[in-house]
Design an enzyme around this catalytic site. Structure first.
Site, PDB file in Angstrom:
ATOM      1  N   CYS A   1     -20.630 -65.955   7.592  1.00 15.62           N
ATOM      2  CA  CYS A   1     -21.281 -64.666   8.906  1.00 15.62           C
ATOM      3  C   CYS A   1     -22.960 -64.760   8.700  1.00 15.62           C
ATOM      4  CB  CYS A   1     -20.294 -63.792   8.306  1.00 15.62           C
ATOM      5  SG  CYS A   1     -21.502 -62.684   9.858  1.00 15.62           S
TER       6      CYS A   1
ATOM      7  N   CYS B   1     -19.047 -57.303   4.163  1.00 10.10           N
ATOM      8  CA  CYS B   1     -18.459 -58.145   3.593  1.00 10.10           C
ATOM      9  C   CYS B   1     -19.634 -58.711   2.082  1.00 10.10           C
ATOM     10  CB  CYS B   1     -18.241 -59.768   5.015  1.00 10.10           C
ATOM     11  SG  CYS B   1     -17.133 -58.948   6.138  1.00 10.10           S
TER      12      CYS B   1
ATOM     13  N   GLN C   1      -2.592 -48.802   9.763  1.00  4.52           N
ATOM     14  CA  GLN C   1      -3.567 -49.963   8.888  1.00  4.52           C
ATOM     15  C   GLN C   1      -4.498 -50.940   9.635  1.00  4.52           C
ATOM     16  OE1 GLN C   1      -4.102 -50.230   5.402  1.00  4.52           O
ATOM     17  NE2 GLN C   1      -1.906 -48.550   4.306  1.00  4.52           N
TER      18      GLN C   1
ATOM     19  N   TYR D   1       2.083 -38.343   1.746  1.00  2.00           N
ATOM     20  CA  TYR D   1       0.427 -38.945   2.699  1.00  2.00           C
ATOM     21  C   TYR D   1       1.203 -39.818   3.826  1.00  2.00           C
ATOM     22  CZ  TYR D   1      -1.341 -37.197  -1.764  1.00  2.00           C
ATOM     23  OH  TYR D   1      -1.458 -36.458  -2.500  1.00  2.00           O
TER      24      TYR D   1
ATOM     25  N   GLU E   1       2.217 -34.795   5.820  1.00  2.00           N
ATOM     26  CA  GLU E   1       0.794 -35.487   6.129  1.00  2.00           C
ATOM     27  C   GLU E   1      -0.305 -33.849   6.412  1.00  2.00           C
ATOM     28  OE1 GLU E   1      -1.349 -38.228   6.321  1.00  2.00           O
ATOM     29  OE2 GLU E   1      -3.393 -36.759   7.760  1.00  2.00           O
TER      30      GLU E   1
ATOM     31  N   ASP F   1       0.760 -42.834  -0.779  1.00  2.00           N
ATOM     32  CA  ASP F   1       0.151 -43.447  -0.630  1.00  2.00           C
ATOM     33  C   ASP F   1      -1.501 -42.824  -0.393  1.00  2.00           C
ATOM     34  OD1 ASP F   1      -1.524 -45.334   0.901  1.00  2.00           O
ATOM     35  OD2 ASP F   1      -0.515 -45.122   2.551  1.00  2.00           O
TER      36      ASP F   1
ATOM     37  N   CYS G   1      -5.769 -47.679  -2.909  1.00  7.21           N
ATOM     38  CA  CYS G   1      -6.569 -48.438  -2.114  1.00  7.21           C
ATOM     39  C   CYS G   1      -7.455 -48.525  -3.049  1.00  7.21           C
ATOM     40  CB  CYS G   1      -6.902 -48.391  -0.484  1.00  7.21           C
ATOM     41  SG  CYS G   1      -7.531 -46.508  -0.690  1.00  7.21           S
TER      42      CYS G   1
HETATM   43  N1  SAH Z   1       0.974 -43.753   4.557  1.00  4.48           N
HETATM   44  C1  SAH Z   1       0.195 -44.445   5.767  1.00  4.48           C
HETATM   45  C2  SAH Z   1      -1.374 -44.408   5.697  1.00  4.48           C
HETATM   46  C3  SAH Z   1      -1.352 -43.304   4.125  1.00  4.48           C
HETATM   47  S1  SAH Z   1      -3.220 -42.931   4.674  1.00  4.48           S
HETATM   48  C4  SAH Z   1       0.213 -45.638   6.259  1.00  4.48           C
HETATM   49  O1  SAH Z   1       1.112 -46.631   5.725  1.00  4.48           O
HETATM   50  O2  SAH Z   1       0.425 -46.132   7.205  1.00  4.48           O
HETATM   51  C5  SAH Z   1      -3.368 -41.119   3.373  1.00  4.48           C
HETATM   52  C6  SAH Z   1      -3.444 -39.790   4.823  1.00  4.48           C
HETATM   53  O3  SAH Z   1      -3.334 -39.018   3.756  1.00  4.48           O
HETATM   54  C7  SAH Z   1      -4.507 -39.470   5.643  1.00  4.48           C
HETATM   55  O4  SAH Z   1      -3.410 -40.262   6.336  1.00  4.48           O
HETATM   56  C8  SAH Z   1      -4.644 -38.247   4.654  1.00  4.48           C
HETATM   57  O5  SAH Z   1      -4.702 -38.504   6.105  1.00  4.48           O
HETATM   58  C9  SAH Z   1      -3.775 -38.147   4.369  1.00  4.48           C
HETATM   59  N2  SAH Z   1      -4.222 -37.490   3.772  1.00  4.48           N
HETATM   60  C10 SAH Z   1      -4.989 -37.131   2.562  1.00  4.48           C
HETATM   61  N3  SAH Z   1      -5.364 -35.830   1.236  1.00  4.48           N
HETATM   62  C11 SAH Z   1      -4.201 -35.153   1.936  1.00  4.48           C
HETATM   63  C12 SAH Z   1      -3.233 -34.215   1.847  1.00  4.48           C
HETATM   64  N4  SAH Z   1      -4.481 -33.664   0.480  1.00  4.48           N
HETATM   65  N5  SAH Z   1      -1.909 -33.592   2.196  1.00  4.48           N
HETATM   66  C13 SAH Z   1      -2.232 -34.283   2.824  1.00  4.48           C
HETATM   67  N6  SAH Z   1      -2.534 -35.158   3.438  1.00  4.48           N
HETATM   68  C14 SAH Z   1      -3.564 -35.272   2.737  1.00  4.48           C
END
Ligand code: SAH
Length: 423
Positions: free
Chosen positions: A25, A34, A247, A276, A297, A346, A373
């Site tokens: 790049c 990156c 994602q 989550y 969530e 997650d 992550c």
């Molecule tokens: N599992 C989803 C994405 C997860 S990202 C997928 O694969 O598409 C993490 C998520 O956790 C986010 O949407 C964020 O809003 C939520 N989050 C973060 N802290 C939280 C909490 N204390 N209670 C509930 N949700 C939470």
């Protein structure tokens, strides 16, 4: 110098590593995005694998953890489905001194340490066509409009951001963010863009005069097109609104979701909690293999998306509940919705709150899938589970080639002595 560590900068190279390659790049080194492009892809994978191993050994105190070889991203370039560009009246000058009266306007990515500057991007290898062409045309039209690019120090200037999202069904969404409502200007600009890019399926704009860039709390106005993206995974179609989370590496996410579902060896009878859940993608993805899914969530609009996506796919066995998981995940909830046989979690980079860990432990689901992550917080959290649970699988995934980030899936089974009815 920080409290527990020091940071340094390389001042001289005596000899380059044999692993070093020429970054592809032209903007490499300026923008922070990156950083690993100067390593070939195979070596990037090696060091991501090592990151997971070290987190498990040092932070989780797992001895000789058995970690599967990391899954490479199906695409090394153009793997992202979303980019956000920033207009700035103070671009970073790359050829200092060679331009006599440089035009300071730029459209690109923020410099990591200088919030008011952007690297003016000419070619980005992260998002597929027509992302680069849309950005270039938008810059050209913004310049010729004669209106100012945003000044982050003064919160002035008309043009602020340009978001481009795309999906695997061919949808493209463009969102132009401006500082004030001058429809005659941005409507003209959008009309020109529409003529140049007939493949774009949603054109939207936002009037944002706040100091921060976030548009999640702003009204997003549909100018032309359908106003959402459609992304497909197996036989499901997900509808994604302009600020909905999805994602960013769709192909690799599908691999990860599949491995999560398949490794859990679901029998159709289970009550599964998806913690989550975001916009409910995993919840809806596994719903066909279990009796019931409960998704938790804290972002209300994400929960609305999750419910909509269940409905659009004819899925009737999901329940989504909004609120902070540390407060919603309780025995009372289990009494109402059913006690979990399986938990998928997650969490964001910070990992899980101790309360959440304790609630999961006291519910004693037979199986847990922990997607993260951030292997460091994941390893920390997993240590709490090691008395009761046996790790069956540790599978890293590369979701973000050329960055230092690594995603990691862990599957755990309840140890027999802890199963309900034992003793
Ligand atoms: N599992 C989803 C994405 C997860 S990202 C997928 O694969 O598409 C993490 C998520 O956790 C986010 O949407 C964020 O809003 C939520 N989050 C973060 N802290 C939280 C909490 N204390 N209670 C509930 N949700 C939470």
């Amino acid at each position: 110098k920080k409290k527990n560590f020091m940071e340094g900068m390389a001042v001289k190279f005596h000899e380059y590593s044999s692993k070093r390659v020429e970054p592809f790049c032209e903007h490499y080194g300026l923008w922070g995005g990156c950083r690993w492009q100067n390593m070939n892809y195979g070596d990037q994978l090696f060091y991501k694998q090592k990151q997971v191993t070290e987190a498990f050994e040092r932070i989780g105190k797992f001895q000789f953890p058995s970690i599967q070889p990391i899954k490479a991203s199906p695409q090394e370039r153009f793997y992202r489905n979303k980019l956000e560009y920033t207009f700035s009246n103070r671009r970073w000058l790359e050829n200092t001194g060679t331009e006599e009266f440089p035009d300071m306007r730029g459209l690109g990515f923020h410099l990591p340490a200088l919030y008011d500057r952007v690297v003016d991007i000419r070619k980005c290898h992260l998002q597929p066509d027509p992302s680069n062409a849309i950005r270039d045309k938008a810059r050209e039209l913004a310049v010729s409009s004669g209106l100012d690019f945003y000044d982050a120090r003064k919160n002035t200037g008309f043009f602020r951001n340009l978001l481009v999202r795309n999906s695997n069904t061919g949808d493209v969404m463009v969102i132009l963010v401006v500082n004030e409502n001058r429809e005659e200007v941005f409507a003209g600009m959008l009309d020109e863009l529409i003529l140049s890019f007939p493949e774009v399926s949603s054109w939207m704009y936002v009037i944002n005069s706040k100091v921060n860039d976030s548009i999640a709390d702003q009204e997003i106005i549909l100018y032309k097109g359908k106003g959402y993206l459609e992304e497909t995974m197996e036989n499901l179609t997900f509808r994604i609104g302009p600020v909905s989370f999805f994602q960013v590496n769709t192909l690799q996410s599908l691999e990860m979701y599949r491995m999560t579902r398949d490794s859990l060896q679901l029998n159709g009878e289970e009550i599964l909690y998806d913690l989550y859940t975001g916009t409910g993608t995993i919840a809806n993805f596994v719903a066909g293999k279990v009796n019931k899914v409960v998704g938790l969530e804290n972002i209300e609009s994400a929960v609305e998306d999750a419910i909509l996506n269940s409905r659009l796919n004819g899925i009737g066995n999901t329940r989504f509940i909004s609120g902070d998981i540390a407060r919603t995940l309780t025995p009372e909830l289990f009494d109402i919705e059913g006690w979990p046989d399986v938990v998928i979690t997650d969490p964001p980079r910070a990992g899980m709150h101790e309360k959440v860990i304790n609630q999961i432990l006291s519910a004693s689901p037979r199986k847990i899938a922990y997607i993260s992550c951030n292997p460091a917080t994941q390893a920390r959290d997993l240590a709490f589970f090691s008395d009761k649970y046996k790790i069956e699988l540790v599978q890293p995934f590369d979701m973000f080639p050329h960055t230092q980030h690594v995603e990691n899936l862990v599957i755990m089974n309840l140890k027999p002595a802890n199963s309900p009815g034992a003793n």
